[in-house]
Design an enzyme around this catalytic site. Sequence first.
Site, PDB file in Angstrom:
ATOM      1  N   ILE A  24       0.826  -1.207   0.000  1.00  0.00           N
ATOM      2  CA  ILE A  24       0.000   0.000   0.000  1.00  0.00           C
ATOM      3  C   ILE A  24       0.866   1.265   0.000  1.00  0.00           C
ATOM      4  O   ILE A  24       0.577   2.231  -0.717  1.00  0.00           O
ATOM      5  CB  ILE A  24      -0.943  -0.035   1.228  1.00  0.00           C
ATOM      6  CG1 ILE A  24      -1.978  -1.157   1.042  1.00  0.00           C
ATOM      7  CG2 ILE A  24      -1.609   1.307   1.450  1.00  0.00           C
ATOM      8  CD1 ILE A  24      -2.799  -1.485   2.295  1.00  0.00           C
ATOM      9  N   ASP A  67      13.177   3.277  10.844  1.00  0.00           N
ATOM     10  CA  ASP A  67      12.332   2.385  11.645  1.00  0.00           C
ATOM     11  C   ASP A  67      11.330   3.274  12.375  1.00  0.00           C
ATOM     12  O   ASP A  67      11.709   4.058  13.254  1.00  0.00           O
ATOM     13  CB  ASP A  67      13.213   1.617  12.638  1.00  0.00           C
ATOM     14  CG  ASP A  67      12.398   0.758  13.591  1.00  0.00           C
ATOM     15  OD1 ASP A  67      11.148   0.843  13.584  1.00  0.00           O
ATOM     16  OD2 ASP A  67      13.023   0.001  14.365  1.00  0.00           O
ATOM     17  N   TYR A 158      -2.762  -6.995  16.968  1.00  0.00           N
ATOM     18  CA  TYR A 158      -2.941  -6.192  15.745  1.00  0.00           C
ATOM     19  C   TYR A 158      -4.221  -5.369  15.834  1.00  0.00           C
ATOM     20  O   TYR A 158      -4.233  -4.165  15.548  1.00  0.00           O
ATOM     21  CB  TYR A 158      -2.973  -7.127  14.535  1.00  0.00           C
ATOM     22  CG  TYR A 158      -3.127  -6.421  13.196  1.00  0.00           C
ATOM     23  CD1 TYR A 158      -2.033  -5.805  12.577  1.00  0.00           C
ATOM     24  CD2 TYR A 158      -4.357  -6.369  12.541  1.00  0.00           C
ATOM     25  CE1 TYR A 158      -2.169  -5.160  11.353  1.00  0.00           C
ATOM     26  CE2 TYR A 158      -4.507  -5.722  11.322  1.00  0.00           C
ATOM     27  CZ  TYR A 158      -3.402  -5.114  10.727  1.00  0.00           C
ATOM     28  OH  TYR A 158      -3.552  -4.487   9.509  1.00  0.00           O
ATOM     29  N   LYS A 162      -4.654  -1.253  15.858  1.00  0.00           N
ATOM     30  CA  LYS A 162      -5.415  -0.482  14.855  1.00  0.00           C
ATOM     31  C   LYS A 162      -6.558   0.301  15.506  1.00  0.00           C
ATOM     32  O   LYS A 162      -6.903   1.391  15.035  1.00  0.00           O
ATOM     33  CB  LYS A 162      -5.921  -1.410  13.750  1.00  0.00           C
ATOM     34  CG  LYS A 162      -4.792  -2.019  12.909  1.00  0.00           C
ATOM     35  CD  LYS A 162      -3.970  -0.946  12.182  1.00  0.00           C
ATOM     36  CE  LYS A 162      -2.896  -1.540  11.274  1.00  0.00           C
ATOM     37  NZ  LYS A 162      -2.156  -0.517  10.517  1.00  0.00           N
ATOM     38  N   THR A 192      -1.267  -7.757  -0.783  1.00  0.00           N
ATOM     39  CA  THR A 192       0.114  -7.292  -0.609  1.00  0.00           C
ATOM     40  C   THR A 192       0.913  -8.412   0.059  1.00  0.00           C
ATOM     41  O   THR A 192       0.362  -9.447   0.434  1.00  0.00           O
ATOM     42  CB  THR A 192       0.180  -6.053   0.321  1.00  0.00           C
ATOM     43  OG1 THR A 192      -0.205  -6.478   1.645  1.00  0.00           O
ATOM     44  CG2 THR A 192      -0.732  -4.947  -0.137  1.00  0.00           C
TER      45      THR A 192
HETATM   46  P1  NAD Z   1       3.391  -4.667   3.314  1.00  0.00           P
HETATM   47  O1  NAD Z   1       4.004  -5.681   4.191  1.00  0.00           O
HETATM   48  O2  NAD Z   1       3.450  -4.847   1.841  1.00  0.00           O
HETATM   49  O3  NAD Z   1       3.971  -3.220   3.644  1.00  0.00           O
HETATM   50  C1  NAD Z   1       4.297  -2.818   4.955  1.00  0.00           C
HETATM   51  C2  NAD Z   1       5.552  -1.972   4.863  1.00  0.00           C
HETATM   52  O4  NAD Z   1       5.844  -1.482   6.175  1.00  0.00           O
HETATM   53  C3  NAD Z   1       6.759  -2.784   4.387  1.00  0.00           C
HETATM   54  O5  NAD Z   1       7.424  -2.115   3.319  1.00  0.00           O
HETATM   55  C4  NAD Z   1       7.645  -2.848   5.630  1.00  0.00           C
HETATM   56  O6  NAD Z   1       9.038  -2.897   5.350  1.00  0.00           O
HETATM   57  C5  NAD Z   1       7.251  -1.564   6.345  1.00  0.00           C
HETATM   58  N1  NAD Z   1       7.584  -1.627   7.758  1.00  0.00           N
HETATM   59  C6  NAD Z   1       7.380  -2.655   8.632  1.00  0.00           C
HETATM   60  N2  NAD Z   1       7.897  -2.356   9.829  1.00  0.00           N
HETATM   61  C7  NAD Z   1       8.430  -1.113   9.726  1.00  0.00           C
HETATM   62  C8  NAD Z   1       9.097  -0.247  10.622  1.00  0.00           C
HETATM   63  N3  NAD Z   1       9.352  -0.625  11.888  1.00  0.00           N
HETATM   64  N4  NAD Z   1       9.501   0.950  10.166  1.00  0.00           N
HETATM   65  C9  NAD Z   1       9.276   1.332   8.901  1.00  0.00           C
HETATM   66  N5  NAD Z   1       8.651   0.563   7.991  1.00  0.00           N
HETATM   67  C10 NAD Z   1       8.234  -0.644   8.411  1.00  0.00           C
HETATM   68  O7  NAD Z   1       1.896  -4.567   3.811  1.00  0.00           O
HETATM   69  P2  NAD Z   1       0.691  -3.612   3.377  1.00  0.00           P
HETATM   70  O8  NAD Z   1      -0.472  -4.490   3.213  1.00  0.00           O
HETATM   71  O9  NAD Z   1       1.091  -2.701   2.286  1.00  0.00           O
HETATM   72  O10 NAD Z   1       0.481  -2.803   4.734  1.00  0.00           O
HETATM   73  C11 NAD Z   1       0.479  -1.387   4.786  1.00  0.00           C
HETATM   74  C12 NAD Z   1      -0.473  -0.956   5.905  1.00  0.00           C
HETATM   75  O11 NAD Z   1      -1.799  -1.341   5.569  1.00  0.00           O
HETATM   76  C13 NAD Z   1      -0.187  -1.593   7.266  1.00  0.00           C
HETATM   77  O12 NAD Z   1      -0.314  -0.616   8.273  1.00  0.00           O
HETATM   78  C14 NAD Z   1      -1.278  -2.636   7.402  1.00  0.00           C
HETATM   79  O13 NAD Z   1      -1.584  -2.914   8.747  1.00  0.00           O
HETATM   80  C15 NAD Z   1      -2.419  -1.960   6.683  1.00  0.00           C
HETATM   81  N6  NAD Z   1      -3.458  -2.871   6.227  1.00  0.00           N
HETATM   82  C16 NAD Z   1      -3.190  -3.836   5.314  1.00  0.00           C
HETATM   83  C17 NAD Z   1      -4.210  -4.690   4.909  1.00  0.00           C
HETATM   84  C18 NAD Z   1      -3.987  -5.794   3.914  1.00  0.00           C
HETATM   85  O14 NAD Z   1      -4.908  -6.614   3.750  1.00  0.00           O
HETATM   86  N7  NAD Z   1      -2.867  -5.863   3.236  1.00  0.00           N
HETATM   87  C19 NAD Z   1      -5.495  -4.531   5.436  1.00  0.00           C
HETATM   88  C20 NAD Z   1      -5.719  -3.537   6.365  1.00  0.00           C
HETATM   89  C21 NAD Z   1      -4.694  -2.705   6.752  1.00  0.00           C
END
Ligand code: NAD
Length: 251
Positions: A24, A67, A158, A162, A192
């Site tokens: 995302i 981070d 989690y 949230k 993702t």
């Molecule tokens: P993703 O794993 O592709 O991306 C998450 C990114 O966060 C990664 O690039 C990772 O390196 C980075 N990250 C993790 N820990 C970190 C830290 N300590 N410091 C900096 N960066 C860090 O997953 P995504 O699905 O793109 O998730 C993005 C957001 O969307 C998250 O907050 C997730 O909770 C939320 N989300 C995702 C979904 C889903 O279904 N994919 C649904 C609801 C919410």
Amino acid sequence: MAAVNYGAELIGRRAVVTGAASGIGAACAKALAAHGVWTACADIVSPDQTVAKIEADAGRSIPITCDVSSEEDVLALFARVRQRIGRLDFLVHCAGVIHEKPLLETETKDFDRVMNINLRGTFLVGREGIRAMHPAGGRVILIASDLGYLGRETFSPYVASKHGVMGLMRSWAKEFAPQTLVNAICPGPIDTAMLSSDQMTEEWRQKEMDIPLARFGAPEDIADMAVFLTTDSSRFITGQGMNVNGGSVMP
Ligand code: NAD
């Protein structure tokens, strides 16, 4: 489908996107840059690929390794942004981690990790992002989840993180109105790395497909909403969870 054309409205504006190395966050960074926004891409792993794609498409961006759970890293991130571009207009905070385990198998260190990255990270990045928008204000977009409204078995740290993100969002929306509009996007299941990670069971993936629009969302579905929330078209929206979820939750 093509993204909405906002004309020249966003050209030259300045954004920080966290979690920009993948999923995302990468989609949000590319979408903002495609609208002419100077976009700093931050992530704990190298966001170089996202930046390279933005630059290949004639956008402007810099990679910053950070981070989000480390105060030192977050202060350094915004110091670098201030030095390179001055004041900030938009923050899109996507960095996060998921964790699935029954409660009785969840160790305290699992809880701490999720809360440190998802909730403390949002606190640190949000505080410094809002400071960087001062005094003119801007737009803050936090990525929460449909689990920011619900309880879900085997995901309690989690889910708690949230719900916490939603609380920060609503409080900041009140504290920084009218200069800064603060909203969250609450995605349903999005295709993702997070969903395909080996932490997620096949049973869980099947359950996630049981939604009215019967598909996982794409990262671009969320990025389109993030871009909308930076534009004048969203000028009367603050303190809201924007549900981009295929109907998974109807709060
Ligand atoms: P993703 O794993 O592709 O991306 C998450 C990114 O966060 C990664 O690039 C990772 O390196 C980075 N990250 C993790 N820990 C970190 C830290 N300590 N410091 C900096 N960066 C860090 O997953 P995504 O699905 O793109 O998730 C993005 C957001 O969307 C998250 O907050 C997730 O909770 C939320 N989300 C995702 C979904 C889903 O279904 N994919 C649904 C609801 C919410």
